[in-house]
Design a protein around this motif. Sequence first.
Motif, PDB file in Angstrom:
ATOM      1  N   LYS A   1      34.038  44.624  41.154  1.00  0.00           N
ATOM      2  CA  LYS A   1      32.808  44.647  40.363  1.00  0.00           C
ATOM      3  C   LYS A   1      32.350  43.231  40.043  1.00  0.00           C
ATOM      4  N   ASN A   2      31.061  43.063  39.990  1.00  0.00           N
ATOM      5  CA  ASN A   2      30.480  41.776  39.606  1.00  0.00           C
ATOM      6  C   ASN A   2      30.377  41.733  38.083  1.00  0.00           C
ATOM      7  N   GLN A   3      31.503  41.406  37.453  1.00  0.00           N
ATOM      8  CA  GLN A   3      31.535  41.307  35.993  1.00  0.00           C
ATOM      9  C   GLN A   3      32.525  40.226  35.580  1.00  0.00           C
ATOM     10  N   ILE A   4      32.374  39.730  34.372  1.00  0.00           N
ATOM     11  CA  ILE A   4      33.168  38.615  33.836  1.00  0.00           C
ATOM     12  C   ILE A   4      33.060  37.418  34.794  1.00  0.00           C
ATOM     13  N   ARG A   5      31.845  37.200  35.302  1.00  0.00           N
ATOM     14  CA  ARG A   5      31.502  36.013  36.094  1.00  0.00           C
ATOM     15  C   ARG A   5      32.308  35.902  37.377  1.00  0.00           C
ATOM     16  N   SER A   6      32.728  37.038  37.917  1.00  0.00           N
ATOM     17  CA  SER A   6      33.469  37.021  39.176  1.00  0.00           C
ATOM     18  C   SER A   6      33.577  38.434  39.727  1.00  0.00           C
TER      19      SER A   6
ATOM     20  N   TYR B   1      36.007  38.920  42.343  1.00  0.00           N
ATOM     21  CA  TYR B   1      37.446  38.966  42.605  1.00  0.00           C
ATOM     22  C   TYR B   1      38.251  38.597  41.370  1.00  0.00           C
ATOM     23  N   THR B   2      39.506  38.956  41.386  1.00  0.00           N
ATOM     24  CA  THR B   2      40.460  38.502  40.380  1.00  0.00           C
ATOM     25  C   THR B   2      41.035  37.170  40.854  1.00  0.00           C
ATOM     26  N   ARG B   3      41.992  36.623  40.123  1.00  0.00           N
ATOM     27  CA  ARG B   3      42.619  35.382  40.558  1.00  0.00           C
ATOM     28  C   ARG B   3      43.269  35.528  41.935  1.00  0.00           C
ATOM     29  N   PHE B   4      43.675  36.745  42.279  1.00  0.00           N
ATOM     30  CA  PHE B   4      44.496  36.947  43.462  1.00  0.00           C
ATOM     31  C   PHE B   4      43.727  37.504  44.651  1.00  0.00           C
ATOM     32  N   GLY B   5      42.456  37.842  44.454  1.00  0.00           N
ATOM     33  CA  GLY B   5      41.672  38.356  45.558  1.00  0.00           C
ATOM     34  C   GLY B   5      40.802  39.516  45.127  1.00  0.00           C
ATOM     35  N   ASP B   6      40.146  40.143  46.106  1.00  0.00           N
ATOM     36  CA  ASP B   6      39.331  41.305  45.777  1.00  0.00           C
ATOM     37  C   ASP B   6      40.091  42.582  46.108  1.00  0.00           C
ATOM     38  N   GLN B   7      39.467  43.713  45.841  1.00  0.00           N
ATOM     39  CA  GLN B   7      40.137  44.986  46.069  1.00  0.00           C
ATOM     40  C   GLN B   7      40.502  45.164  47.536  1.00  0.00           C
ATOM     41  N   ASP B   8      39.612  44.752  48.434  1.00  0.00           N
ATOM     42  CA  ASP B   8      39.902  44.887  49.857  1.00  0.00           C
ATOM     43  C   ASP B   8      41.188  44.166  50.235  1.00  0.00           C
ATOM     44  N   SER B   9      41.365  42.936  49.722  1.00  0.00           N
ATOM     45  CA  SER B   9      42.554  42.172  50.114  1.00  0.00           C
ATOM     46  C   SER B   9      43.820  42.748  49.479  1.00  0.00           C
ATOM     47  N   PHE B  10      43.690  43.352  48.277  1.00  0.00           N
ATOM     48  CA  PHE B  10      44.862  43.990  47.672  1.00  0.00           C
ATOM     49  C   PHE B  10      45.285  45.221  48.463  1.00  0.00           C
ATOM     50  N   LEU B  11      44.323  46.086  48.809  1.00  0.00           N
ATOM     51  CA  LEU B  11      44.659  47.284  49.572  1.00  0.00           C
ATOM     52  C   LEU B  11      45.180  46.906  50.959  1.00  0.00           C
ATOM     53  N   ARG B  12      44.623  45.836  51.524  1.00  0.00           N
ATOM     54  CA  ARG B  12      45.129  45.377  52.819  1.00  0.00           C
ATOM     55  C   ARG B  12      46.565  44.864  52.700  1.00  0.00           C
ATOM     56  N   LEU B  13      46.876  44.143  51.601  1.00  0.00           N
ATOM     57  CA  LEU B  13      48.247  43.695  51.386  1.00  0.00           C
ATOM     58  C   LEU B  13      49.206  44.877  51.353  1.00  0.00           C
TER      59      LEU B  13
ATOM     60  N   GLY C   1      33.320  51.889  40.298  1.00  0.00           N
ATOM     61  CA  GLY C   1      32.644  51.013  41.237  1.00  0.00           C
ATOM     62  C   GLY C   1      31.489  50.260  40.613  1.00  0.00           C
ATOM     63  N   ASP C   2      30.633  49.713  41.456  1.00  0.00           N
ATOM     64  CA  ASP C   2      29.545  48.841  41.009  1.00  0.00           C
ATOM     65  C   ASP C   2      28.451  48.873  42.062  1.00  0.00           C
ATOM     66  N   SER C   3      27.225  49.132  41.646  1.00  0.00           N
ATOM     67  CA  SER C   3      26.089  49.176  42.576  1.00  0.00           C
ATOM     68  C   SER C   3      25.420  47.827  42.751  1.00  0.00           C
ATOM     69  N   ASP C   4      25.869  46.820  41.998  1.00  0.00           N
ATOM     70  CA  ASP C   4      25.313  45.468  42.099  1.00  0.00           C
ATOM     71  C   ASP C   4      25.460  44.956  43.528  1.00  0.00           C
ATOM     72  N   ALA C   5      24.376  44.382  44.070  1.00  0.00           N
ATOM     73  CA  ALA C   5      24.406  43.883  45.443  1.00  0.00           C
ATOM     74  C   ALA C   5      25.401  42.749  45.620  1.00  0.00           C
ATOM     75  N   ALA C   6      25.748  42.039  44.533  1.00  0.00           N
ATOM     76  CA  ALA C   6      26.711  40.939  44.617  1.00  0.00           C
ATOM     77  C   ALA C   6      28.149  41.428  44.598  1.00  0.00           C
ATOM     78  N   SER C   7      28.366  42.705  44.319  1.00  0.00           N
ATOM     79  CA  SER C   7      29.712  43.277  44.263  1.00  0.00           C
ATOM     80  C   SER C   7      30.096  43.813  45.639  1.00  0.00           C
ATOM     81  N   LEU C   8      31.240  44.492  45.713  1.00  0.00           N
ATOM     82  CA  LEU C   8      31.609  45.163  46.960  1.00  0.00           C
ATOM     83  C   LEU C   8      30.802  46.438  47.172  1.00  0.00           C
TER      84      LEU C   8
END
Length: 610
Positions: free
Chosen positions: A80-85, A87-99, A498-505
Amino acid sequence: MSNPWNGKAVLEVFWWNCWNTNYPHDWYTFVAKLAPRIAAMGFDGIWTPPPCKDRPTDNTAPASNEMGYTPFDYYDLGLKNQIRSVYTRFGDQDSFLRLVAVAHANGLEVYPDIVLDHCASGDLDPSSPFEGTASEAYTLIQPKGFAGAGTGRWPRNWLDFHANPQHWNGTGDWVASNGGPDFCYQGRCTDSGAGDQNCAARANARAWLTWFVKQTGVDGFRFDDVKGFPPEVVEDLLYNAMGSGLEYFSVGEYVTGATSDVDAWAGATLNRSGTFDYPLRFALANLVAQNGYSDVGNLPSQQQQNRLKTVPFVNNHDNYDGQVGNWMDADNPRTQLAYAVAITVDGSPQFFYADLFRNVAPWVNGTTADAIPSRPWVENLVWCHQKLAFKSGDYFVRYQQSQQLLILERGARAVVAINNDGSAWHDAWISTAFAPGTQLHDYSGSRPDDIWTNQDACVQIAVPPLSYSIWGPAGVTGGFSPGARRTVQQFEMDDDLGDSDAASLAYGGKIIPGTFRSGGAIWPAATTRVNVSVYSDASQQIDLQVVRAGATLVLQQSGASTANVPLTASFMVAEEGRHVVQAKLSRAAAVPARIYIKVDYQGPATSTLF
């Protein structure tokens, strides 16, 4: 490897403020690249950082600055595009699920860090009785959802935290604030001791962990700061998320020097979770710090007694940062002795990233998975624990009558001895569970000559100064090639997720007619099969598609879906890469519907594409 489910070798794959300039804001991808090496060393599982979106106390800083130990939105894993980011410090959801998928492809399990004692501060809560200057007043937490700001799942207000009308005057660990608003789970956590066991905080935490397991496909957990809330909460959550069985990894951080405390906590979870063996860890730290003057014979008495899921350890991110307990320098030879004991006693030994790898310049902040060097002695201990199948043998203390020499055995699997004397050899005759005449080899490398048990199955163990030995049946060789596992992940699509913001996933939302909405993304390996099942709350006609790399359509399927009979489809993966799963309602007049898209796939063990 033949270790049981409660005798795994676990690697913590992060440290406090971990960073890699080659993978900025994408530690998950670095660990995914590292996974083949970790698996080849023989590890069973990895402990990963807290996955949920954090909120810094500095209201100008992005969420990606924080380590995740004060979660803001539990349903935001970096999407989600919130709290000025996003991704988290460690990546986005895609990279976590891929890990998770890459780890499974390498035969590794994944155990994320779960933070449920406290969370991030929110906005000023107009319903709170506390004055605006008090920290307790900033407890209005309204996560973002697909439907917009403040529509996300698990909103919170002052009634979810201490103090509240159910728990106004309490003292002790359950009401102590450790970095943010402190959850009140009621039940025993009340002034009267008769609160609602299904209060909003507990019901929401239960629903979240169940969702999280389905969403990510993780295999177990490390629970943060479990001293801070009732143990029955962990029992409740694990029962609902993992089922009635016990055969999975789960450990709670209960910092104490008293074995009775950790034993009681594990028992109160009905052994669904174990604890880190902090009493033993403090004793091991003394072994290292006292430079030869500690009594190693006393170490076995420092272990916790409830060991069904205990986790002995030497170092972790907290003592590496100086927060909890003394750091044991990995290059101190007595740290090697501590690790030798930790892997031999009952439980799933936890190793630490900065002990296994040389986490110093020039590698600490800018290495690659292939370049960072490891410490051979740590690798050897993992090899011994796994190849000699320590935990398939019973635990025996064979010799502890000396301040300097301690000898332990895993029944007919290995004899482990440590010598804490910096200048002299020490030896002792011991009985063993090996058969008479068994040839034993020292796999630690401290002794080049083999030894044999005598006609009474006894053997003399002699250990060089400031060293350890690991004697097992001669002739054990080889490396590790664990079998690949498939990954199952489920994307729930609803307006509060989820998040409908175009800047989010741009994942989430109920599905609607006319426009495909995305549930989430997977990263399958080439030439493997992906199976997709779509469930809905009520009978629906659904159009399903999967798109690779943002443009290539790889699957189209339409059909009926219900809560019990899903729409199913499958396809062979032509090219490895990001595949987005999407759906819409077939009938133009259909009203928006919540659905669940379950995806069963094989991730790549290695890749040049991420």
